[in-house]
Design a protein around this motif. Sequence first.
Motif, PDB file in Angstrom:
ATOM      1  N   GLU A   6      12.122   6.454  -0.969  1.00  0.00           N
ATOM      2  CA  GLU A   6      11.783   5.804  -2.234  1.00  0.00           C
ATOM      3  C   GLU A   6      10.501   5.008  -2.065  1.00  0.00           C
ATOM      4  O   GLU A   6      10.111   4.683  -0.949  1.00  0.00           O
ATOM      5  N   THR A   7       9.879   4.672  -3.208  1.00  0.00           N
ATOM      6  CA  THR A   7       8.733   3.760  -3.165  1.00  0.00           C
ATOM      7  C   THR A   7       9.201   2.392  -3.652  1.00  0.00           C
ATOM      8  O   THR A   7      10.173   2.297  -4.408  1.00  0.00           O
ATOM      9  N   ASN A   9       7.619   0.103  -5.635  1.00  0.00           N
ATOM     10  CA  ASN A   9       7.349  -0.234  -7.035  1.00  0.00           C
ATOM     11  C   ASN A   9       6.225   0.639  -7.606  1.00  0.00           C
ATOM     12  O   ASN A   9       5.754   1.571  -6.945  1.00  0.00           O
ATOM     13  N   GLU A  10       5.777   0.316  -8.809  1.00  0.00           N
ATOM     14  CA  GLU A  10       4.731   1.084  -9.485  1.00  0.00           C
ATOM     15  C   GLU A  10       3.399   0.997  -8.746  1.00  0.00           C
ATOM     16  O   GLU A  10       2.598   1.935  -8.793  1.00  0.00           O
ATOM     17  N   THR A  11       3.139  -0.101  -8.080  1.00  0.00           N
ATOM     18  CA  THR A  11       1.890  -0.247  -7.317  1.00  0.00           C
ATOM     19  C   THR A  11       1.824   0.803  -6.215  1.00  0.00           C
ATOM     20  O   THR A  11       0.801   1.468  -6.030  1.00  0.00           O
ATOM     21  N   ASP A  13       3.551   3.594  -6.193  1.00  0.00           N
ATOM     22  CA  ASP A  13       3.463   4.889  -6.880  1.00  0.00           C
ATOM     23  C   ASP A  13       2.005   5.222  -7.195  1.00  0.00           C
ATOM     24  O   ASP A  13       1.561   6.356  -7.013  1.00  0.00           O
ATOM     25  N   ALA A  14       1.252   4.220  -7.665  1.00  0.00           N
ATOM     26  CA  ALA A  14      -0.162   4.427  -8.001  1.00  0.00           C
ATOM     27  C   ALA A  14      -0.989   4.722  -6.750  1.00  0.00           C
ATOM     28  O   ALA A  14      -1.894   5.567  -6.779  1.00  0.00           O
ATOM     29  N   LEU A  16       0.080   6.187  -4.067  1.00  0.00           N
ATOM     30  CA  LEU A  16       0.437   7.555  -3.683  1.00  0.00           C
ATOM     31  C   LEU A  16      -0.251   8.568  -4.604  1.00  0.00           C
ATOM     32  O   LEU A  16      -0.798   9.569  -4.145  1.00  0.00           O
ATOM     33  N   ALA A  17      -0.265   8.278  -5.894  1.00  0.00           N
ATOM     34  CA  ALA A  17      -0.895   9.173  -6.871  1.00  0.00           C
ATOM     35  C   ALA A  17      -2.403   9.272  -6.660  1.00  0.00           C
ATOM     36  O   ALA A  17      -3.019  10.282  -7.014  1.00  0.00           O
ATOM     37  N   ARG A  24      -0.729  14.335  -0.867  1.00  0.00           N
ATOM     38  CA  ARG A  24       0.505  14.095  -1.632  1.00  0.00           C
ATOM     39  C   ARG A  24       1.529  15.183  -1.323  1.00  0.00           C
ATOM     40  O   ARG A  24       2.714  14.889  -1.153  1.00  0.00           O
ATOM     41  N   SER A  31       8.828  13.900   3.390  1.00  0.00           N
ATOM     42  CA  SER A  31       9.979  13.245   2.749  1.00  0.00           C
ATOM     43  C   SER A  31      11.172  14.188   2.705  1.00  0.00           C
ATOM     44  O   SER A  31      12.318  13.790   2.939  1.00  0.00           O
TER      45      SER A  31
END
Length: 108
Positions: A6-7, A9-11, A13-14, A16-17, A24, A31
């Motif tokens: 899991e990540t 939070n959104e930070t 996620d960003a 990683l994106a 990726r 994973s």
Amino acid sequence: MNWSVETLNETVDAELAALPADMRARFIWISKLITEHGLENVGEPYVKHIEKALWEIRLKGRDGISRALYVTVKPKRVIVVRVFIKKTQKIPRKEIELALKRAQEIET
């Protein structure tokens, strides 16, 4: 029970994106190795211990290398707390400090 990746939070996620597509894809592949075979069965060159509770998922792509720093929590969860493109041989101290600080936010 199987491992989950899991990540935080959104930070994260960003972060990683923002990686190139091949890195990726490599993250997703590693994973999947962790979830299917168990973290204890996945070692170098895919994951490596950094310090204290901090570990890294090692990502390589056409444009260079990057790292996904993570900690583990019970029951069998890998929590990615920082993702960045690596520009030097050693992981910069500020990246380690940031990852350790973010890891303190995790509720076990």
